[in-house]
Design a protein around this motif. Structure first.
Motif, PDB file in Angstrom:
ATOM      1  N   ALA B 388      68.693 116.249 -50.614  1.00  0.00           N
ATOM      2  CA  ALA B 388      70.120 116.057 -50.372  1.00  0.00           C
ATOM      3  C   ALA B 388      70.935 117.258 -50.818  1.00  0.00           C
ATOM      4  N   GLU B 389      72.131 117.362 -50.249  1.00  0.00           N
ATOM      5  CA  GLU B 389      73.153 118.337 -50.650  1.00  0.00           C
ATOM      6  C   GLU B 389      72.738 119.785 -50.404  1.00  0.00           C
ATOM      7  N   CYS B 390      71.779 120.009 -49.556  1.00  0.00           N
ATOM      8  CA  CYS B 390      71.369 121.398 -49.314  1.00  0.00           C
ATOM      9  C   CYS B 390      72.226 122.021 -48.214  1.00  0.00           C
ATOM     10  N   GLN B 391      72.377 123.329 -48.316  1.00  0.00           N
ATOM     11  CA  GLN B 391      73.051 124.060 -47.245  1.00  0.00           C
ATOM     12  C   GLN B 391      72.094 125.130 -46.758  1.00  0.00           C
ATOM     13  N   GLY B 406      70.386 120.243 -53.594  1.00  0.00           N
ATOM     14  CA  GLY B 406      71.486 121.138 -53.911  1.00  0.00           C
ATOM     15  C   GLY B 406      71.185 122.604 -53.743  1.00  0.00           C
ATOM     16  N   SER B 407      70.145 122.939 -53.019  1.00  0.00           N
ATOM     17  CA  SER B 407      69.830 124.356 -52.838  1.00  0.00           C
ATOM     18  C   SER B 407      70.706 124.955 -51.748  1.00  0.00           C
ATOM     19  N   VAL B 408      70.891 126.267 -51.850  1.00  0.00           N
ATOM     20  CA  VAL B 408      71.647 126.984 -50.833  1.00  0.00           C
ATOM     21  C   VAL B 408      70.739 128.079 -50.291  1.00  0.00           C
ATOM     22  N   VAL B 409      70.482 128.035 -48.994  1.00  0.00           N
ATOM     23  CA  VAL B 409      69.612 129.030 -48.375  1.00  0.00           C
ATOM     24  C   VAL B 409      70.472 129.877 -47.446  1.00  0.00           C
ATOM     25  N   ALA B 410      70.552 131.163 -47.751  1.00  0.00           N
ATOM     26  CA  ALA B 410      71.441 132.034 -46.974  1.00  0.00           C
ATOM     27  C   ALA B 410      70.734 132.533 -45.716  1.00  0.00           C
ATOM     28  N   SER B 411      71.446 133.305 -44.927  1.00  0.00           N
ATOM     29  CA  SER B 411      70.913 133.823 -43.671  1.00  0.00           C
ATOM     30  C   SER B 411      69.680 134.665 -43.913  1.00  0.00           C
ATOM     31  N   GLY B 412      68.780 134.621 -42.939  1.00  0.00           N
ATOM     32  CA  GLY B 412      67.665 135.551 -42.949  1.00  0.00           C
ATOM     33  C   GLY B 412      66.591 135.250 -43.958  1.00  0.00           C
ATOM     34  N   VAL B 413      66.641 134.098 -44.553  1.00  0.00           N
ATOM     35  CA  VAL B 413      65.598 133.753 -45.509  1.00  0.00           C
ATOM     36  C   VAL B 413      64.361 133.316 -44.739  1.00  0.00           C
ATOM     37  N   GLY B 422      63.850 125.118 -55.647  1.00  0.00           N
ATOM     38  CA  GLY B 422      64.872 124.180 -56.079  1.00  0.00           C
ATOM     39  C   GLY B 422      64.325 123.162 -57.049  1.00  0.00           C
ATOM     40  N   PRO B 423      65.115 122.241 -57.481  1.00  0.00           N
ATOM     41  CA  PRO B 423      66.503 122.020 -57.057  1.00  0.00           C
ATOM     42  C   PRO B 423      67.450 123.128 -57.513  1.00  0.00           C
ATOM     43  N   ASP B 424      68.573 123.166 -56.839  1.00  0.00           N
ATOM     44  CA  ASP B 424      69.635 124.137 -57.112  1.00  0.00           C
ATOM     45  C   ASP B 424      69.162 125.578 -56.945  1.00  0.00           C
ATOM     46  N   ALA B 425      68.253 125.792 -56.048  1.00  0.00           N
ATOM     47  CA  ALA B 425      67.843 127.180 -55.798  1.00  0.00           C
ATOM     48  C   ALA B 425      68.952 127.886 -55.036  1.00  0.00           C
TER      49      ALA B 425
END
Lengths: 472, 779
Positions: B388-391, B406-413, B422-425
């Motif tokens: 849950a709560e991932c972007q 709660g992890s956030v994965v940016a472009s190009g990963v 994660g969590p919260d990576a």
């Protein structure tokens, strides 16, 4: 069309292809017993022009006027503008002077006096109108190089023009010559991105028929160094097409000290160049309403990107390819001969349908039976002897063709005598010359009043008075 | 629907029209012979990577079947067994009762092949070709009709036996998205018979040159760069023997160039056929993976759409197609409030949690997406779990990954198989992580790297732990260097890598920095953990300015130092002798030193230019004369560059190497300017940078694009990431308060450096501006 274009025929002192043989000025060379300048004017007439400006030199004005008078007296208002003869007075100079004399009021149709064409001017004008072009150039097919040329063989290296065209609109993207391109033809990358498909043609020649926007004349006034339309103005306009308008004068502030190191980039006239660039933008500026209309239109001349129509270029050059219809310039001996060969066809195309041109003048005297091909012309006052055969040839006025002479594929000018059993094949015989009994000429050029004795044989030779002096 | 293509008209009739030997064959080269898709391809062959939940090769096979191919040879190298078993286990292609009854598929395995050329030589040796055949790559996605091209080829072959190949291209606009930037071709074609006269592959430079000799005896040629070449070639049976005769042909492009070059001697010709309609593209890099996936979802590749029974992946159940290009399996569970916005493929058995939003994404079979997630542009393969709560933004998440709450994965990963974060990576832009299995195979391979050939060594999988994960994951970076100690930090923009950063090819920033990690759960028991990892790192877990740790690796190892001294000597000798030492000799010397010390090409490129910039100083010292003004310094540099132009031309051909040169110049300028040892030379050099760059530009050493690209892309992190070589000098000289020479740089130093780079950029500004303006001008 008359209100839209003003026709200018340039008959100013360009040198004649036959200048070694005969002193006749080029506009008055006889092609099929008409002066050369008759053809472009007749073409204009056929395409609905009833007036034209003819630019001539002082010395030839009277002759040209007299020569043209019988043909156009009632049909066309010809305005003769004469310039004194001087060196280095090119086609662009002539236009510039005309403009300074305030003779020019509309867009221009400029053509040279040596153009023989039966292309449909309507098509050329439509190409010009569709794209609101700055310049439309008519290109003709270059004469095949293997055509047999009469006269002494000279090795002439002919530099081909290289023209890159956008295949759909026929916009001229690049114009250069083989000599300039050397080993590689260089194309700026951004041009290839804009015009990813290009047709590169080499067998085309500028036919000296141009449609020009009036502002081009202002540009000529602003650039007094341009002297020739073909070799300077057109390449320049073609190159200037791709300038982007938004571009302000690009400054290059700190590098001016480095001139000694980068001579090829830092030209001394750099600042003036920038200045000229701005000036050209101003001169070539398009009507704002038209720009707005184009901007709001769905139409674009290219696809695949979101760039403005014509990429925002205010200068646009297009080429009309006279691939199918007849179009040629009489500027070489080869084209002179070719034009003469084609004359019957051209006259049929150029004259109104009911004119019914007479290829054999009623004043020709036939003394007995002779064969004259349907593709030959014989001028007034010529006598043709018994058993003469004439094929694919043009024979001028007051000639004497004696018995059993055979003439094929040749141009015989006025007052020429071909004695008995004379053979003339593939040759040009100038006025007043005499071909002796049983002489044979093959692919020869015979100069003015040149006498060929009996029983002589010449092949691929140039026979003029100078040679005569040296030989005998 | 899957069997639809074989019923196409023309196919039926062909069986009768052609005799037995006219069986149409096709060869699929199912190995790319490059490392583009690493680390995902460490375990899976590229041909089996899922595109819109269907293995890539399936598209290629279906396409070939649809154009009437009767016998398909799949040539594979890496993971060949996986491909073989895939074909055999899929009823469609292998085994009895296969659906494409008229098509036989044969898998050929060769472990010793390192190029397409090798593959064709092998095929020639095995004598597998009986007639004209179609040659494609295993990453082709197309739906075009090849029949006209085949007819044209056969027609031509009846008249012209020497026409060996017909290259099939699709006409497209010059900026068509399906054109891979690295696969641009410019053809010069004879319009009447479509014969290719000249072939250029991705030409660089601001001017493109065409030899005028193609215009000899011709008055009409066509220059075409409005074509998309996706390597569909119709080949005559002579092609494999030609490859055998010319063992230097590695790729199809080599082949074409070679044939055209020897056209007059051998008389072989190549023609092209330009298609006006249909879709063709190659999944040749990740950028194209993204593009093609979108095109499949957008139904450009009709009939190869997920809802039409195609893909026939396991299960063979068609997707339901809803508007806004949403494809989902029947058993997908969408929780309350969850939204599939547009352009989405959701595989079998997926569960999407409450209030989650998915758009422009592909989600594989059996994935579980938690509540309140936002997934945009992601490619999530089979069996992944996103809590849950991932972007998640544009990225590739290979099978079996687990992304904690709660992890956030940016472009190009890119997360390879089985990575757990994660969590919260917080995965910053461009991170590539591999799991344990991949890590094993990397280390195995690295140990094995003694052998010849393009073996890919990587030591870059440093261990990092993300978020609250208890499982290890390693960072992966590509590098073409051989020296495993330096390569992970080899400075410069690596274009090989840049093609990974697909979200913006125009701005190729290689982010080589460490992943900020939480210090909470350092995996101490793992032997791979390097001591540097124990440093003081903020425990916030928030993305922050990258810190270049591990500075030790930046310091040139002894080999590099010796190499640098050697090439400096060579170059100095060349400059001193003033043209007397031939440039060929210099190049030879540099190359042999390179091999002697095993220096990566990228380093060579950087060190050469650096050495040239140092030469004036050395010369001045030798002559015991100071260079007193910037003008004088530039004069000297100019002198050196002029003499060494042929050498430079030799090394700085590719965009990549030019970028190295430019960055190296920048490095020198930035670092010399206030190193006391290099005063006042450094300051003067700094002044002359623009002139030097301009000179190299004028001499066509540096391409305009490279300069502009550098200028656009050179954010401070980037310049720092190719940080020097000089670092220890700065560290020891500029900041005497350093604890130890090899110590790391503080944020302070970084900021100072970044400021310097900006200063230099400002210096170059007039030139850049001029370039940008000149770009449009024709004169």
């Amino acid at each position: 069309m008359v209100a839209e274009f003003q026709a200018v025929v340039l008959a100013y002192g360009s040198s004649s292809p036959l200048e070694e043989l005969i002193p006749t000025p080029k506009p008055l060379l006889q092609i099929g017993n008409f002066p050369l300048i008759y053809y472009p004017l007749q073409w204009l007439l056929k395409n609905g022009f009833n007036q034209a400006i003819v630019v001539v030199s002082d010395s030839t004005e009277r002759d040209i006027f007299t020569a043209l008078a019988p043909f156009f007296e009632n049909e066309m208002a010809l305005e003769f503008v004469a310039f004194p003869e001087q060196e280095e007075f090119g086609t662009a100079d002539a236009l510039r002077s005309l403009h300074k004399k305030k003779k020019l009021k509309a867009d221009l149709l400029v053509l040279s006096c040596d153009v023989i064409a039966d292309i449909c001017l309507q098509d050329v004008a439509n190409l010009y109108r569709v794209h609101d072009a700055s310049l439309t150039v008519v290109y003709q097919k270059a004469l095949a190089s293997d055509v047999l040329i009469p006269g002494a063989k000279t090795k002439k290296h002919h530099d081909r023009e290289i023209i890159a065209l956008e295949p759909v609109s026929n916009r001229v993207i690049l114009a250069t010559s083989e000599a300039d391109a050397e080993e590689f033809l260089e194309m700026p990358r951004f041009l290839l991105m804009r015009y990813p498909r290009l047709r590169v043609r080499t067998a085309l020649q500028d036919a000296h028929i141009y449609l020009l926007k009036k502002w081009v004349l202002d540009y000529l006034v602003a650039e007094p160094a341009i002297s020739s339309v073909r070799s300077e103005l057109i390449p320049k306009l073609v190159r200037k097409q791709h300038r982007s308008k938004s571009q302000k004068s690009s400054q290059w502030p700190t590098l001016s000290q480095q001139q000694q190191q980068h001579p090829h980039r830092q030209t001394p006239s750099e600042m003036t160049n920038n200045h000229q660039g701005e000036q050209l933008d101003r001169i070539a500026a398009e009507d704002e309403l038209e720009l707005l209309a184009r901007d709001m239109s769905m139409w674009s001349d290219h696809q695949g990107d979101m760039a403005d129509t014509y990429f925002g270029n205010s200068i646009r050059c297009y080429a009309y390819l006279a691939d199918e219809s007849f179009c040629m310039r009489v500027n070489t001996i080869a084209s002179f001969c070719e034009a003469n060969r084609q004359v019957p066809r051209i006259l049929q195309a150029l004259l109104p349908p009911n004119a019914n041109p007479k290829f054999i003048h009623p004043g020709v005297v036939f003394q007995g039976k002779s064969q004259v091909g349907a593709d030959s012309m014989i001028g007034e006052g010529t006598t043709v002897g018994d058993k003469v055969s004439i094929k694919k040839s043009i024979i001028g006025q007051n000639c004497r063709i004696a018995e059993k002479a055979k003439i094929s594929n040749s141009v015989i000018m006025d007052d020429v005598t071909v004695a008995e059993n004379g053979h003339v094949q593939g040759s040009v015989v100038c006025s007043g010359a005499v071909v002796g009994e049983k002489s044979e000429l093959k692919d020869c050029l015979v100069g003015l009043r040149f006498d060929i004795a009996a029983d002589c044989k010449f092949t691929s030779d140039t026979l003029t008075d100078v040679d005569q002096l040296m030989e005998y | 629907m899957a069997s639809q293509p074989k019923k196409k008209p023309g196919k039926e009739g062909k069986g009768e029209a052609f005799k037995a030997e006219d069986v149409l064959q096709a060869i699929i080269i199912a190995d790319s012979f490059n490392e583009r898709f690493k680390p995902i391809t460490l375990q899976t062959p590229r041909a089996l990577l899922p595109v819109a939940n269907c293995p890539t090769i399936e598209y290629t096979l279906e396409f070939l079947a649809s154009v009437g191919v009767q016998e398909i040879l799949i040539f594979c190298r890496a993971h060949a067994e996986k491909i073989r078993s895939y074909i055999q286990s899929h009823a469609k292609w292998g085994g009895k009762g296969r659906r494409h009854r008229s098509v036989t598929v044969q898998v050929i395995v060769s472990e010793d092949c390192y190029s397409m050329g090798d593959a064709l030589r092998e095929i020639d040796a095995k004598n597998l070709i009986r007639g004209d055949f179609i040659l494609v790559q295993g990453d082709l996605v197309a739906n075009v009709d090849l029949q006209p091209a085949l007819d044209a080829h056969r027609q031509r072959r009846t008249v012209e036996r020497n026409s060996v190949m017909t290259v099939v291209c699709r006409q497209v606009a010059s900026r068509h998205p399906a054109r891979s930037l690295e696969d641009q071709v410019v053809l010069t074609v004879e319009p009447a018979n479509q014969r290719i006269l000249h072939f250029q592959k991705s030409p660089s430079g601001k001017k493109i040159r065409f030899p005028t000799e193609v215009l000899d005896n011709r008055d009409d040629v066509e220059i075409r760069c409005d074509i998309l070449d996706c390597h569909i070639s119709i080949c005559s049976p002579q092609v494999p023997p030609l490859f055998t005769d010319n063992f230097d042909y590695l790729t199809r492009d080599d082949f074409i160039s070679g044939i055209l070059e020897h056209e007059e001697v051998q008389g072989n010709t190549i023609h092209c056929f330009v298609l006006q309609a249909g879709y063709t593209a190659r999944i040749s890099n990740l950028h194209m993976y993204d593009t093609v996936s979108r095109d499949i979802i957008g139904r450009w590749v009709y009939p190869f759409c997920p809802d039409l029974g195609f893909p026939s992946g396991a299960g063979d159940v068609a997707y339901i197609y809803k508007r806004h290009h949403i494809y989902q399996q029947r058993d997908v569970q969408l929780a309350m409030g969850s939204v599939l916005e547009e352009n989405v493929v959701v595989g079998r058995g997926c569960v999407i949690g409450e209030n989650s939003v998915v758009r422009n994404s592909v989600i594989g079979n059996g994935c579980r997406i938690g509540a309140n997630c936002v997934i945009d542009g992601a490619y999530i393969w089979d069996g992944c779990t996103v809590e849950a709560e991932c972007q998640i933004q544009k990225c590739v998440i290979a099978g079996g990954c687990w992304i904690g709450r709660g992890s956030v994965v940016a472009s190009g990963v890119i997360l390879s198989y089985g990575v757990r974060v994660g969590p919260d990576a917080r995965l910053p832009v461009g991170t590539r992580l591999v799991g344990k299995a991949d890590f094993q195979s990397i280390t195995d391979e690295a140990e094995d790297s003694e052998r010849e050939g393009p073996v890919f060594t990587t030591n870059a999988a440093e261990k990092t732990i993300l978020g609250g994960s208890t499982e290890p994951a390693w960072r992966f970076s590509l590098s073409n260097g051989a020296d495993s100690d330096t390569e992970s930090d080899s400075p410069g923009i690596n274009f090989e890598e840049a093609s990974w950063t697909w979200w913006s090819l125009a701005n190729p920033i290689t982010v080589d920095e460490e992943i900020p990690e939480d210090d909470s759960s350092a995996d101490e028991d793992d032997a791979e953990t390097e001591p540097e990892d124990e440093q003081d790192i903020p425990s916030s877990g928030k993305p922050r300015r990258p810190v270049v740790k591990n500075v030790k690796a930046f310091i040139p190892i002894e080999d590099r130092r010796i190499f640098f001294n050697e090439i400096s000597d060579s170059l100095l000798r060349a400059v001193d002798s003033d043209h007397e030492v031939g440039s060929d000799n210099i190049i030879l010397e540099i190359n042999s030193s390179k091999f002697a010390y095993n220096i990566a090409m990228d380093d060579v490129n950087k060190l050469i230019i650096r050495s040239i910039l140092e030469i004036p100083e050395i010369r001045a010292r030798q002559r015991k004369r100071e260079l007193t003004s910037a003008k004088e310094v530039f004069g000297e540099v100019f002198h050196g560059l002029k003499i060494l132009l042929p050498v430079l031309r030799n090394y700085y051909r590719s965009e990549l190497s030019q970028m190295s040169a430019l960055t190296s110049i920048v490095e020198c300028a930035v670092n010399y300017v206030d190193l006391p040892r290099h005063q006042p030379y450094g300051a003067h050099l700094h002044e002359s940078v623009m002139k030097i760059v301009k000179y190299l530009y004028d001499q066509d050493i540096l391409a305009e694009e490279v300069i502009l690209k550098w200028h656009r892309g050179a954010s401070d992190e980037q310049v720092l990431s190719f940080l020097p070589f000089f670092l220890h000098e700065i560290a020891s000289q500029a900041s005497p308060r350093r604890r130890h020479v090899s110590g790391d740089l503080t944020d302070e130093d970084m900021t100072a450096l970044a400021r310097k780079v900006d200063l230099l950029k400002a210096k170059l500004e007039p030139f850049i501006k001029w370039l940008q303006e000149a770009e449009e001008e024709s004169e």
